[in-house]
Motif scaffolding. Sequence first.
Motif, PDB file in Angstrom:
ATOM      1  N   ASN A  79       0.847  -1.186   0.000  1.00  0.00           N
ATOM      2  CA  ASN A  79       0.000   0.000   0.000  1.00  0.00           C
ATOM      3  C   ASN A  79       0.885   1.240   0.000  1.00  0.00           C
ATOM      4  O   ASN A  79       1.803   1.359   0.809  1.00  0.00           O
ATOM      5  N   LEU A  80       0.635   2.155  -0.937  1.00  0.00           N
ATOM      6  CA  LEU A  80       1.382   3.401  -1.020  1.00  0.00           C
ATOM      7  C   LEU A  80       0.514   4.558  -0.534  1.00  0.00           C
ATOM      8  O   LEU A  80      -0.631   4.705  -0.971  1.00  0.00           O
ATOM      9  N   ARG A  81       1.058   5.361   0.339  1.00  0.00           N
ATOM     10  CA  ARG A  81       0.352   6.540   0.858  1.00  0.00           C
ATOM     11  C   ARG A  81       0.805   7.762   0.058  1.00  0.00           C
ATOM     12  O   ARG A  81       1.978   8.134   0.100  1.00  0.00           O
ATOM     13  N   ILE A  82      -0.125   8.346  -0.666  1.00  0.00           N
ATOM     14  CA  ILE A  82       0.193   9.472  -1.558  1.00  0.00           C
ATOM     15  C   ILE A  82      -0.674  10.665  -1.188  1.00  0.00           C
ATOM     16  O   ILE A  82      -1.883  10.532  -0.995  1.00  0.00           O
ATOM     17  N   SER A  83      -0.063  11.839  -1.112  1.00  0.00           N
ATOM     18  CA  SER A  83      -0.811  13.058  -0.782  1.00  0.00           C
ATOM     19  C   SER A  83      -0.830  14.021  -1.960  1.00  0.00           C
ATOM     20  O   SER A  83       0.167  14.194  -2.661  1.00  0.00           O
ATOM     21  N   THR A  84      -1.983  14.645  -2.164  1.00  0.00           N
ATOM     22  CA  THR A  84      -2.158  15.654  -3.207  1.00  0.00           C
ATOM     23  C   THR A  84      -2.800  16.899  -2.612  1.00  0.00           C
ATOM     24  O   THR A  84      -3.505  16.828  -1.601  1.00  0.00           O
ATOM     25  N   HIS A  85      -2.555  18.028  -3.242  1.00  0.00           N
ATOM     26  CA  HIS A  85      -3.178  19.279  -2.808  1.00  0.00           C
ATOM     27  C   HIS A  85      -4.572  19.448  -3.403  1.00  0.00           C
ATOM     28  O   HIS A  85      -5.308  20.355  -3.003  1.00  0.00           O
ATOM     29  N   TYR A  86      -4.950  18.598  -4.346  1.00  0.00           N
ATOM     30  CA  TYR A  86      -6.261  18.719  -4.972  1.00  0.00           C
ATOM     31  C   TYR A  86      -7.352  18.110  -4.094  1.00  0.00           C
ATOM     32  O   TYR A  86      -7.122  17.116  -3.386  1.00  0.00           O
ATOM     33  N   ALA A  87      -8.543  18.678  -4.175  1.00  0.00           N
ATOM     34  CA  ALA A  87      -9.699  18.148  -3.452  1.00  0.00           C
ATOM     35  C   ALA A  87     -10.303  16.981  -4.234  1.00  0.00           C
ATOM     36  O   ALA A  87     -10.081  16.847  -5.444  1.00  0.00           O
ATOM     37  N   THR A  88     -11.089  16.170  -3.565  1.00  0.00           N
ATOM     38  CA  THR A  88     -11.691  14.999  -4.215  1.00  0.00           C
ATOM     39  C   THR A  88     -12.619  15.411  -5.358  1.00  0.00           C
ATOM     40  O   THR A  88     -12.723  14.694  -6.353  1.00  0.00           O
TER      41      THR A  88
END
Length: 337
Positions: free
Chosen positions: A25-34
Amino acid sequence: MSFKTVILSSVAVAALAAPAFAQTNLRISTHYATEHPSGKLLAAFADDVTTMSDGDLTIEMFYSSSVVGTTETFDAAINGILDCDATGGAYQTGKNPAFQFVGDIMGGYETPWQQYSWLYYGGGYDAAQELYNAQGMQLIGWSIYGQESMSSSKPLAGLSDLQGWKFRSPPGMETEIFQELGATPIVMDFTEIFTALETGIIDGADASGLANNVGLGIYDVVQHATYPGFHSMPSDHLACNKTVWDGLTESQRRIIDTAWQKLSFQIALSNEKANAEAAAALTADGVTLHDWSPEDRAAFRKGAQVAWEDWGTRSPEAGKLLASHKEYMTQLGLIAE
Protein backbone atom coordinates in the motif's frame (compact mmCIF):
# COMPACT_ATOMS: atom_id res chain seq x y z
CA MET A 1 -7.00 -43.34 -2.06
CA SER A 2 -9.43 -42.08 -4.69
CA PHE A 3 -8.45 -40.03 -7.74
CA LYS A 4 -10.44 -37.10 -6.31
CA THR A 5 -8.52 -37.25 -3.02
CA VAL A 6 -5.19 -37.25 -4.86
CA ILE A 7 -6.19 -34.15 -6.86
CA LEU A 8 -7.36 -32.27 -3.77
CA SER A 9 -4.20 -33.21 -1.86
CA SER A 10 -2.06 -31.97 -4.75
CA VAL A 11 -3.91 -28.65 -4.82
CA ALA A 12 -3.42 -28.23 -1.08
CA VAL A 13 0.30 -28.98 -1.30
CA ALA A 14 0.68 -26.54 -4.20
CA ALA A 15 -1.15 -23.84 -2.24
CA LEU A 16 1.17 -24.34 0.72
CA ALA A 17 4.24 -24.27 -1.51
CA ALA A 18 3.21 -21.10 -3.38
CA PRO A 19 4.91 -17.91 -2.17
CA ALA A 20 2.70 -15.51 -0.22
CA PHE A 21 2.71 -12.04 -1.73
CA ALA A 22 2.08 -9.31 0.80
CA GLN A 23 -0.11 -6.51 -0.46
CA THR A 24 1.76 -3.24 -0.89
CA ASN A 25 0.00 0.00 0.00
CA LEU A 26 1.38 3.40 -1.02
CA ARG A 27 0.35 6.54 0.86
CA ILE A 28 0.19 9.47 -1.56
CA SER A 29 -0.81 13.06 -0.78
CA THR A 30 -2.16 15.65 -3.21
CA HIS A 31 -3.18 19.28 -2.81
CA TYR A 32 -6.26 18.72 -4.97
CA ALA A 33 -9.70 18.15 -3.45
CA THR A 34 -11.69 15.00 -4.21
CA GLU A 35 -14.24 16.98 -6.26
CA HIS A 36 -11.61 18.83 -8.33
CA PRO A 37 -11.20 17.42 -11.87
CA SER A 38 -7.55 16.56 -11.14
CA GLY A 39 -8.61 14.98 -7.86
CA LYS A 40 -11.07 12.75 -9.70
CA LEU A 41 -8.39 11.70 -12.18
CA LEU A 42 -6.03 10.90 -9.31
CA ALA A 43 -8.72 8.62 -7.90
CA ALA A 44 -8.92 6.92 -11.31
CA PHE A 45 -5.12 6.56 -11.29
CA ALA A 46 -5.27 4.79 -7.91
CA ASP A 47 -7.99 2.48 -9.21
CA ASP A 48 -5.96 1.71 -12.35
CA VAL A 49 -2.96 0.72 -10.24
CA THR A 50 -5.03 -1.61 -8.05
CA THR A 51 -6.84 -3.16 -11.01
CA MET A 52 -3.73 -3.71 -13.15
CA SER A 53 -1.88 -5.27 -10.22
CA ASP A 54 -4.81 -7.58 -9.36
CA GLY A 55 -4.94 -5.98 -5.93
CA ASP A 56 -1.28 -6.63 -5.18
CA LEU A 57 -0.62 -2.87 -5.10
CA THR A 58 -3.02 -0.34 -3.58
CA ILE A 59 -2.89 3.41 -3.13
CA GLU A 60 -4.21 5.37 -0.18
CA MET A 61 -4.74 8.86 -1.55
CA PHE A 62 -4.89 11.82 0.83
CA TYR A 63 -6.64 14.82 -0.72
CA SER A 64 -6.53 18.56 0.01
CA SER A 65 -3.14 18.24 1.74
CA SER A 66 -4.93 16.65 4.69
CA VAL A 67 -1.85 15.01 6.24
CA VAL A 68 0.65 17.87 5.93
CA GLY A 69 0.65 21.21 4.12
CA THR A 70 1.26 21.30 0.38
CA THR A 71 4.78 22.67 0.71
CA GLU A 72 5.64 20.03 3.36
CA THR A 73 4.45 17.03 1.32
CA PHE A 74 7.83 16.42 -0.32
CA ASP A 75 9.60 16.31 3.07
CA ALA A 76 6.89 14.05 4.47
CA ALA A 77 7.68 11.55 1.71
CA ILE A 78 11.42 11.86 2.29
CA ASN A 79 10.93 11.18 6.00
CA GLY A 80 8.53 8.25 5.59
CA ILE A 81 5.37 9.94 6.85
CA LEU A 82 4.08 9.45 3.30
CA ASP A 83 5.39 7.30 0.46
CA CYS A 84 4.82 9.66 -2.47
CA ASP A 85 4.18 13.32 -3.21
CA ALA A 86 1.59 14.30 -5.86
CA THR A 87 1.96 18.09 -5.66
CA GLY A 88 4.67 19.81 -7.73
CA GLY A 89 8.37 20.57 -7.90
CA ALA A 90 7.85 24.35 -7.85
CA TYR A 91 7.07 24.12 -4.13
CA GLN A 92 10.63 22.95 -3.46
CA THR A 93 12.73 25.83 -4.81
CA GLY A 94 13.84 26.51 -1.23
CA LYS A 95 15.64 23.16 -1.27
CA ASN A 96 17.29 23.84 -4.60
CA PRO A 97 16.50 26.60 -7.14
CA ALA A 98 16.71 23.89 -9.82
CA PHE A 99 13.20 22.80 -8.85
CA GLN A 100 11.93 25.91 -10.65
CA PHE A 101 12.94 24.26 -13.93
CA VAL A 102 10.89 21.13 -13.21
CA GLY A 103 7.96 23.03 -11.67
CA ASP A 104 7.27 25.95 -14.02
CA ILE A 105 9.75 27.01 -16.69
CA MET A 106 7.80 30.28 -17.17
CA GLY A 107 7.41 31.44 -20.76
CA GLY A 108 9.12 28.36 -22.16
CA TYR A 109 7.13 25.68 -23.94
CA GLU A 110 3.88 26.57 -25.68
CA THR A 111 1.97 23.30 -25.23
CA PRO A 112 1.90 20.46 -22.69
CA TRP A 113 3.04 18.10 -25.44
CA GLN A 114 6.26 20.07 -26.02
CA GLN A 115 6.98 20.05 -22.31
CA TYR A 116 6.21 16.34 -21.96
CA SER A 117 8.48 15.63 -24.92
CA TRP A 118 11.40 17.34 -23.16
CA LEU A 119 10.86 15.05 -20.18
CA TYR A 120 10.59 11.79 -22.12
CA TYR A 121 12.56 12.44 -25.31
CA GLY A 122 14.67 15.55 -24.71
CA GLY A 123 16.91 14.25 -21.94
CA GLY A 124 14.78 15.85 -19.25
CA TYR A 125 13.94 12.74 -17.28
CA ASP A 126 17.56 11.84 -16.55
CA ALA A 127 18.52 15.44 -15.80
CA ALA A 128 15.59 15.88 -13.42
CA GLN A 129 16.13 12.49 -11.81
CA GLU A 130 19.56 13.54 -10.56
CA LEU A 131 17.91 16.44 -8.75
CA TYR A 132 15.25 14.22 -7.15
CA ASN A 133 17.61 11.38 -6.26
CA ALA A 134 19.89 13.83 -4.42
CA GLN A 135 16.91 14.47 -2.13
CA GLY A 136 16.23 10.77 -1.60
CA MET A 137 13.25 10.86 -3.99
CA GLN A 138 12.38 9.29 -7.35
CA LEU A 139 10.57 11.32 -10.01
CA ILE A 140 7.91 9.14 -11.62
CA GLY A 141 6.38 11.67 -13.99
CA TRP A 142 4.52 14.91 -14.58
CA SER A 143 0.95 16.00 -15.09
CA ILE A 144 0.51 19.24 -17.03
CA TYR A 145 -2.91 20.81 -17.49
CA GLY A 146 -1.79 23.44 -19.98
CA GLN A 147 -1.17 27.16 -20.25
CA GLU A 148 -2.56 29.46 -17.59
CA SER A 149 -4.50 32.60 -18.50
CA MET A 150 -4.14 36.09 -17.08
CA SER A 151 -7.30 38.00 -16.21
CA SER A 152 -7.53 41.77 -16.43
CA SER A 153 -9.87 44.71 -15.97
CA LYS A 154 -8.34 46.36 -19.04
CA PRO A 155 -7.11 45.04 -22.40
CA LEU A 156 -4.06 42.80 -22.30
CA ALA A 157 -3.55 42.33 -26.02
CA GLY A 158 0.23 42.34 -26.20
CA LEU A 159 3.56 43.10 -24.59
CA SER A 160 3.04 46.88 -24.50
CA ASP A 161 -0.04 46.44 -22.27
CA LEU A 162 2.17 45.09 -19.48
CA GLN A 163 3.57 48.56 -18.80
CA GLY A 164 2.38 49.57 -15.33
CA TRP A 165 -0.08 46.65 -15.17
CA LYS A 166 -0.68 45.73 -11.51
CA PHE A 167 -1.56 42.09 -11.02
CA ARG A 168 -1.65 39.29 -8.49
CA SER A 169 1.39 37.09 -8.92
CA PRO A 170 2.71 34.02 -7.16
CA PRO A 171 6.16 34.52 -5.60
CA GLY A 172 9.42 33.57 -7.28
CA MET A 173 10.60 33.75 -10.87
CA GLU A 174 7.34 35.15 -12.23
CA THR A 175 7.67 38.41 -10.32
CA GLU A 176 11.16 38.89 -11.74
CA ILE A 177 10.04 38.27 -15.33
CA PHE A 178 7.11 40.67 -15.23
CA GLN A 179 9.09 43.38 -13.47
CA GLU A 180 11.69 43.08 -16.23
CA LEU A 181 8.90 43.65 -18.78
CA GLY A 182 7.42 46.69 -17.03
CA ALA A 183 4.53 45.22 -15.05
CA THR A 184 3.92 45.54 -11.31
CA PRO A 185 3.44 42.10 -9.78
CA ILE A 186 1.93 42.00 -6.30
CA VAL A 187 2.30 38.74 -4.40
CA MET A 188 -0.92 37.76 -2.65
CA ASP A 189 -2.86 34.67 -1.71
CA PHE A 190 -5.62 33.20 -3.88
CA THR A 191 -8.19 34.17 -1.26
CA GLU A 192 -7.40 37.87 -1.68
CA ILE A 193 -7.77 38.07 -5.47
CA PHE A 194 -11.50 38.74 -5.74
CA THR A 195 -11.58 41.65 -3.26
CA ALA A 196 -8.37 43.14 -4.69
CA LEU A 197 -9.90 43.16 -8.17
CA GLU A 198 -13.19 44.65 -6.95
CA THR A 199 -11.44 47.46 -5.08
CA GLY A 200 -8.93 48.21 -7.84
CA ILE A 201 -5.86 47.32 -5.77
CA ILE A 202 -4.85 45.21 -8.77
CA ASP A 203 -5.77 45.42 -12.45
CA GLY A 204 -5.65 41.66 -12.99
CA ALA A 205 -4.46 38.33 -11.77
CA ASP A 206 -2.44 35.28 -12.64
CA ALA A 207 -4.51 32.62 -10.92
CA SER A 208 -4.94 29.50 -13.04
CA GLY A 209 -6.24 28.21 -16.36
CA LEU A 210 -9.25 29.84 -18.02
CA ALA A 211 -11.82 27.28 -16.88
CA ASN A 212 -10.55 27.40 -13.29
CA ASN A 213 -10.72 31.20 -13.35
CA VAL A 214 -14.37 30.95 -14.35
CA GLY A 215 -14.92 28.74 -11.32
CA LEU A 216 -13.25 31.35 -9.11
CA GLY A 217 -15.74 33.97 -10.33
CA ILE A 218 -13.06 36.28 -11.68
CA TYR A 219 -15.02 37.15 -14.84
CA ASP A 220 -17.88 38.45 -12.76
CA VAL A 221 -15.50 41.33 -12.01
CA VAL A 222 -13.15 41.72 -15.02
CA GLN A 223 -13.80 41.43 -18.75
CA HIS A 224 -10.43 40.59 -20.32
CA ALA A 225 -8.21 37.50 -20.39
CA THR A 226 -5.29 36.05 -22.31
CA TYR A 227 -6.19 32.84 -24.16
CA PRO A 228 -4.54 30.59 -25.09
CA GLY A 229 -2.00 31.52 -22.42
CA PHE A 230 1.75 31.76 -22.86
CA HIS A 231 3.37 32.87 -19.61
CA SER A 232 3.03 29.90 -17.25
CA MET A 233 2.45 26.17 -17.62
CA PRO A 234 3.11 24.51 -14.25
CA SER A 235 3.79 20.81 -14.00
CA ASP A 236 2.59 18.72 -11.08
CA HIS A 237 4.63 15.65 -10.31
CA LEU A 238 4.49 12.21 -8.79
CA ALA A 239 7.63 11.68 -6.74
CA CYS A 240 8.19 8.78 -4.37
CA ASN A 241 10.58 8.01 -1.55
CA LYS A 242 13.46 6.34 -3.40
CA THR A 243 13.86 3.53 -0.88
CA VAL A 244 10.15 2.74 -1.16
CA TRP A 245 10.31 2.93 -4.97
CA ASP A 246 13.36 0.67 -5.17
CA GLY A 247 11.61 -1.82 -2.89
CA LEU A 248 8.75 -2.32 -5.36
CA THR A 249 8.91 -5.10 -7.92
CA GLU A 250 9.68 -4.23 -11.53
CA SER A 251 6.09 -5.13 -12.40
CA GLN A 252 4.73 -2.75 -9.75
CA ARG A 253 6.97 0.10 -10.90
CA ARG A 254 5.89 -0.35 -14.52
CA ILE A 255 2.22 -0.40 -13.51
CA ILE A 256 2.58 2.88 -11.62
CA ASP A 257 4.52 4.50 -14.48
CA THR A 258 1.94 3.36 -17.05
CA ALA A 259 -1.04 4.47 -14.95
CA TRP A 260 0.60 7.85 -14.32
CA GLN A 261 1.25 8.44 -18.01
CA LYS A 262 -2.44 7.74 -18.65
CA LEU A 263 -3.37 10.28 -15.97
CA SER A 264 -0.98 12.84 -17.52
CA PHE A 265 -2.60 12.38 -20.93
CA GLN A 266 -6.12 12.68 -19.51
CA ILE A 267 -5.34 15.82 -17.48
CA ALA A 268 -3.94 17.63 -20.52
CA LEU A 269 -6.86 16.61 -22.73
CA SER A 270 -9.64 17.24 -20.22
CA ASN A 271 -8.31 20.71 -19.38
CA GLU A 272 -7.95 21.60 -23.05
CA LYS A 273 -11.62 20.74 -23.53
CA ALA A 274 -12.69 22.61 -20.38
CA ASN A 275 -10.76 25.73 -21.39
CA ALA A 276 -12.21 25.67 -24.92
CA GLU A 277 -15.74 25.43 -23.52
CA ALA A 278 -15.01 28.25 -21.08
CA ALA A 279 -13.60 30.40 -23.90
CA ALA A 280 -16.76 29.97 -25.97
CA ALA A 281 -19.02 30.78 -23.02
CA LEU A 282 -16.99 33.83 -21.98
CA THR A 283 -16.92 35.21 -25.53
CA ALA A 284 -20.70 34.85 -25.69
CA ASP A 285 -20.95 36.76 -22.40
CA GLY A 286 -18.87 39.65 -23.73
CA VAL A 287 -15.48 38.85 -22.19
CA THR A 288 -12.64 39.71 -24.58
CA LEU A 289 -9.99 37.01 -25.01
CA HIS A 290 -6.57 38.18 -26.19
CA ASP A 291 -4.38 35.78 -28.18
CA TRP A 292 -0.91 37.28 -28.26
CA SER A 293 0.88 37.40 -31.60
CA PRO A 294 3.87 35.13 -32.28
CA GLU A 295 6.06 38.22 -32.14
CA ASP A 296 4.81 39.26 -28.69
CA ARG A 297 5.10 35.70 -27.40
CA ALA A 298 8.68 35.54 -28.62
CA ALA A 299 9.43 38.90 -26.99
CA PHE A 300 7.97 37.67 -23.70
CA ARG A 301 10.10 34.51 -23.89
CA LYS A 302 13.18 36.62 -24.58
CA GLY A 303 12.42 38.70 -21.50
CA ALA A 304 11.86 35.57 -19.46
CA GLN A 305 15.31 34.32 -20.40
CA VAL A 306 16.86 37.11 -18.31
CA ALA A 307 15.29 35.50 -15.23
CA TRP A 308 16.14 31.99 -16.46
CA GLU A 309 19.82 32.88 -16.71
CA ASP A 310 19.85 34.35 -13.22
CA TRP A 311 18.15 31.30 -11.73
CA GLY A 312 20.56 29.08 -13.66
CA THR A 313 23.44 30.53 -11.65
CA ARG A 314 21.88 29.71 -8.29
CA SER A 315 22.96 26.07 -8.16
CA PRO A 316 24.88 23.65 -10.39
CA GLU A 317 21.72 21.58 -10.80
CA ALA A 318 19.74 24.63 -11.91
CA GLY A 319 22.38 25.43 -14.52
CA LYS A 320 22.31 21.87 -15.82
CA LEU A 321 18.53 21.75 -16.13
CA LEU A 322 18.40 25.18 -17.79
CA ALA A 323 21.01 24.08 -20.35
CA SER A 324 18.92 20.99 -21.12
CA HIS A 325 15.76 23.05 -21.62
CA LYS A 326 17.52 25.60 -23.82
CA GLU A 327 19.04 22.91 -26.01
CA TYR A 328 15.64 21.30 -26.54
CA MET A 329 13.79 24.59 -27.06
CA THR A 330 16.36 25.48 -29.70
CA GLN A 331 15.61 22.22 -31.49
CA LEU A 332 11.90 23.07 -31.37
CA GLY A 333 12.56 26.56 -32.75
CA LEU A 334 11.24 28.28 -29.63
CA ILE A 335 14.48 30.12 -28.93
CA ALA A 336 17.47 31.04 -31.09
CA GLU A 337 20.98 29.76 -30.40
